[in-house]
Design an enzyme around this catalytic site. Structure first.
Site, PDB file in Angstrom:
ATOM      1  N   LYS A  13       0.820  -1.223   0.000  1.00  0.00           N
ATOM      2  CA  LYS A  13       0.000   0.000   0.000  1.00  0.00           C
ATOM      3  C   LYS A  13       0.848   1.266   0.000  1.00  0.00           C
ATOM      4  O   LYS A  13       0.590   2.184  -0.767  1.00  0.00           O
ATOM      5  CB  LYS A  13      -0.849   0.060   1.280  1.00  0.00           C
ATOM      6  CG  LYS A  13      -2.194  -0.575   1.201  1.00  0.00           C
ATOM      7  CD  LYS A  13      -3.100  -0.120   2.338  1.00  0.00           C
ATOM      8  CE  LYS A  13      -2.515  -0.173   3.733  1.00  0.00           C
ATOM      9  NZ  LYS A  13      -2.453  -1.488   4.347  1.00  0.00           N
ATOM     10  N   ARG A  88      -9.754   2.279   9.469  1.00  0.00           N
ATOM     11  CA  ARG A  88      -9.428   0.875   9.673  1.00  0.00           C
ATOM     12  C   ARG A  88     -10.532   0.131  10.404  1.00  0.00           C
ATOM     13  O   ARG A  88     -10.410  -1.081  10.630  1.00  0.00           O
ATOM     14  CB  ARG A  88      -8.155   0.792  10.513  1.00  0.00           C
ATOM     15  CG  ARG A  88      -6.939   0.253   9.769  1.00  0.00           C
ATOM     16  CD  ARG A  88      -5.862   0.221  10.800  1.00  0.00           C
ATOM     17  NE  ARG A  88      -4.654  -0.469  10.480  1.00  0.00           N
ATOM     18  CZ  ARG A  88      -3.596   0.073   9.889  1.00  0.00           C
ATOM     19  NH1 ARG A  88      -3.632   1.282   9.433  1.00  0.00           N
ATOM     20  NH2 ARG A  88      -2.496  -0.628   9.756  1.00  0.00           N
ATOM     21  N   ARG A 127      11.086  -6.863   5.713  1.00  0.00           N
ATOM     22  CA  ARG A 127      11.058  -5.407   5.878  1.00  0.00           C
ATOM     23  C   ARG A 127      11.484  -5.033   7.297  1.00  0.00           C
ATOM     24  O   ARG A 127      12.210  -4.061   7.506  1.00  0.00           O
ATOM     25  CB  ARG A 127       9.643  -4.866   5.613  1.00  0.00           C
ATOM     26  CG  ARG A 127       9.551  -3.353   5.824  1.00  0.00           C
ATOM     27  CD  ARG A 127       8.184  -2.816   5.475  1.00  0.00           C
ATOM     28  NE  ARG A 127       7.242  -2.949   6.586  1.00  0.00           N
ATOM     29  CZ  ARG A 127       5.960  -2.620   6.522  1.00  0.00           C
ATOM     30  NH1 ARG A 127       5.447  -2.166   5.394  1.00  0.00           N
ATOM     31  NH2 ARG A 127       5.174  -2.757   7.564  1.00  0.00           N
ATOM     32  N   ARG A 133      11.553  -1.510  12.162  1.00  0.00           N
ATOM     33  CA  ARG A 133      10.261  -1.136  12.744  1.00  0.00           C
ATOM     34  C   ARG A 133       9.905  -2.111  13.843  1.00  0.00           C
ATOM     35  O   ARG A 133       9.892  -3.319  13.631  1.00  0.00           O
ATOM     36  CB  ARG A 133       9.191  -1.167  11.643  1.00  0.00           C
ATOM     37  CG  ARG A 133       8.409   0.127  11.583  1.00  0.00           C
ATOM     38  CD  ARG A 133       7.432   0.084  10.468  1.00  0.00           C
ATOM     39  NE  ARG A 133       6.190  -0.539  10.890  1.00  0.00           N
ATOM     40  CZ  ARG A 133       5.087  -0.498  10.160  1.00  0.00           C
ATOM     41  NH1 ARG A 133       5.091   0.111   8.988  1.00  0.00           N
ATOM     42  NH2 ARG A 133       3.988  -1.065  10.600  1.00  0.00           N
ATOM     43  N   ARG A 144      -1.146  -8.379  13.430  1.00  0.00           N
ATOM     44  CA  ARG A 144      -1.657  -7.295  12.582  1.00  0.00           C
ATOM     45  C   ARG A 144      -2.491  -7.841  11.427  1.00  0.00           C
ATOM     46  O   ARG A 144      -3.461  -7.230  11.002  1.00  0.00           O
ATOM     47  CB  ARG A 144      -0.510  -6.418  12.077  1.00  0.00           C
ATOM     48  CG  ARG A 144      -0.121  -5.373  13.130  1.00  0.00           C
ATOM     49  CD  ARG A 144       1.263  -4.789  12.949  1.00  0.00           C
ATOM     50  NE  ARG A 144       1.576  -4.414  11.612  1.00  0.00           N
ATOM     51  CZ  ARG A 144       2.756  -4.647  11.011  1.00  0.00           C
ATOM     52  NH1 ARG A 144       3.716  -5.280  11.655  1.00  0.00           N
ATOM     53  NH2 ARG A 144       2.948  -4.258   9.786  1.00  0.00           N
TER      54      ARG A 144
HETATM   55  P1  ADP Z   1       0.648  -1.918   8.582  1.00  0.00           P
HETATM   56  O1  ADP Z   1      -0.461  -1.586   7.628  1.00  0.00           O
HETATM   57  O2  ADP Z   1       1.824  -2.534   7.900  1.00  0.00           O
HETATM   58  O3  ADP Z   1       0.190  -2.689   9.775  1.00  0.00           O
HETATM   59  P2  ADP Z   1       0.775   0.885   9.511  1.00  0.00           P
HETATM   60  O4  ADP Z   1       2.019   1.694   9.488  1.00  0.00           O
HETATM   61  O5  ADP Z   1      -0.340   1.297   8.627  1.00  0.00           O
HETATM   62  O6  ADP Z   1       1.270  -0.581   9.174  1.00  0.00           O
HETATM   63  O7  ADP Z   1       0.218   0.801  10.994  1.00  0.00           O
HETATM   64  C1  ADP Z   1       1.021   0.426  12.100  1.00  0.00           C
HETATM   65  C2  ADP Z   1       0.203   0.473  13.390  1.00  0.00           C
HETATM   66  O8  ADP Z   1      -0.289   1.813  13.613  1.00  0.00           O
HETATM   67  C3  ADP Z   1      -1.045  -0.395  13.430  1.00  0.00           C
HETATM   68  O9  ADP Z   1      -0.767  -1.726  13.784  1.00  0.00           O
HETATM   69  C4  ADP Z   1      -1.883   0.347  14.509  1.00  0.00           C
HETATM   70  O10 ADP Z   1      -1.428   0.046  15.806  1.00  0.00           O
HETATM   71  C5  ADP Z   1      -1.556   1.801  14.251  1.00  0.00           C
HETATM   72  N1  ADP Z   1      -2.551   2.433  13.345  1.00  0.00           N
HETATM   73  C6  ADP Z   1      -2.313   2.991  12.120  1.00  0.00           C
HETATM   74  N2  ADP Z   1      -3.444   3.451  11.574  1.00  0.00           N
HETATM   75  C7  ADP Z   1      -4.449   3.187  12.447  1.00  0.00           C
HETATM   76  C8  ADP Z   1      -5.858   3.383  12.459  1.00  0.00           C
HETATM   77  N3  ADP Z   1      -6.493   3.945  11.425  1.00  0.00           N
HETATM   78  N4  ADP Z   1      -6.548   2.972  13.544  1.00  0.00           N
HETATM   79  C9  ADP Z   1      -5.955   2.408  14.577  1.00  0.00           C
HETATM   80  N5  ADP Z   1      -4.648   2.173  14.634  1.00  0.00           N
HETATM   81  C10 ADP Z   1      -3.878   2.547  13.587  1.00  0.00           C
END
Ligand code: ADP
Length: 186
Positions: A13, A88, A127, A133, A144
Site C-alpha cells: 500500500k 481501519r 522489511r 520497525r 496485525r
Molecule cells: P501496517 O499496515 O503494515 O500494519 P501501519 O504503518 O499502517 O502498518 O500501521 C502500524 C500500526 O499503527 C497499526 O498496527 C496500529 O497500531 C496503528 N494504526 C495505524 N493506523 C491506524 C488506524 N487507522 N486505527 C488504529 N490504529 C492505527
C-alpha cells in the site's frame, strides 16, 4: 482526487500510495507514519498510541478520529489526499464521513489492493529486518494480519455498498500495479 487505500499489511500500500500521489499531485497521509512521528516526538497522542502499536493492536478510534479531523482541515489537504491506513474500523469510516461532510469533501474511491496471505508475512519479516520497525516481528505481524481480517476487511463491504470500492490485484511488478490502479481510477 480523494482516495482511501485498503489492503492487508505487507501488500505494498505505502509504495503504491506514494506513486499515485505523485501522479495526481495530492498528499499522502499514512496514519502509521503520522503515529510513528507522534511517538518519536513523545506527544500526548504518541504516548497513547505506543502501547497499542507495539502489540499490533489498533489505536482507539477516538484518537484516530481527533487526529485526522485536525489533519484534514489543514490547507495542504484542500487539493486532495490519499488516506493510507485510515479508516481501519467501521466507526472510523463513519467518523470520516462526518469529517469530510463538514469540509464539503467528497470521496472518489476506496481502492483495495489484494493479495493472498501467503507471502505477505514473509515480506514483512524481511522489511522488519531492514527497517527496524518495532512491530515488524513475526508474532506482531501475525497479530496485525488478524486485526486486518477481523476489523478492517468489513470496510470492503461498507464501501462496496456505497459503490465506491475498486479492487486491484497487488501481485506483480511495482510499475505494473501502479498502471492497474491508474486505470481503475480513470
Ligand atoms: P501496517 O499496515 O503494515 O500494519 P501501519 O504503518 O499502517 O502498518 O500501521 C502500524 C500500526 O499503527 C497499526 O498496527 C496500529 O497500531 C496503528 N494504526 C495505524 N493506523 C491506524 C488506524 N487507522 N486505527 C488504529 N490504529 C492505527
Amino acid at each position: 482526487m480523494r482516495l482511501i487505500f485498503l489492503g492487508p499489511p505487507g501488500v505494498g500500500k505505502g509504495t503504491q500510495a506514494k506513486r499515485i500521489c505523485e501522479h495526481y499531485n495530492i498528499i499522502h497521509l499514512s496514519t502509521g507514519d503520522i503515529l510513528r512521528g507522534e511517538m518519536a516526538a513523545k506527544t500526548e497522542i504518541g504516548e497513547k498510541a505506543k502501547s497499542f502499536m507495539d502489540k499490533g493492536a489498533l489505536v482507539p478510534d477516538d484518537v484516530l478520529l481527533g487526529m485526522m479531523n485536525n489533519r484534514l482541515k489543514k490547507d495542504d489537504a484542500q487539493n486532495g489526499y490519499l488516506l493510507d491506513g485510515f479508516p481501519r474500523t467501521i466507526p472510523q469510516a463513519g467518523g470520516l464521513i462526518n469529517i469530510m461532510d463538514d469540509l464539503s469533501h467528497s470521496l472518489n474511491c476506496a481502492l483495495s489492493l489484494t493479495a493472498d496471505e501467503d507471502g505477505l508475512v514473509q515480506r514483512l519479516i524481511k522489511r522488519g529486518k531492514a527497517s527496524g520497525r518495532s512491530d515488524d516481528t513475526p508474532d506482531i505481524i501475525r497479530q496485525r494480519q488478524n486485526v486486518y481480517w477481523k476489523q478492517t476487511a468489513p470496510l470492503l463491504d461498507f464501501y462496496r455498498k456505497k459503490n465506491l470500492l475498486k479492487e486491484v490485484d497487488g501481485i506483480g511488478e511495482i510499475p505494473e500495479i501502479t498502471d492497474r490502479i491508474l486505470e481503475v481510477l480513470k
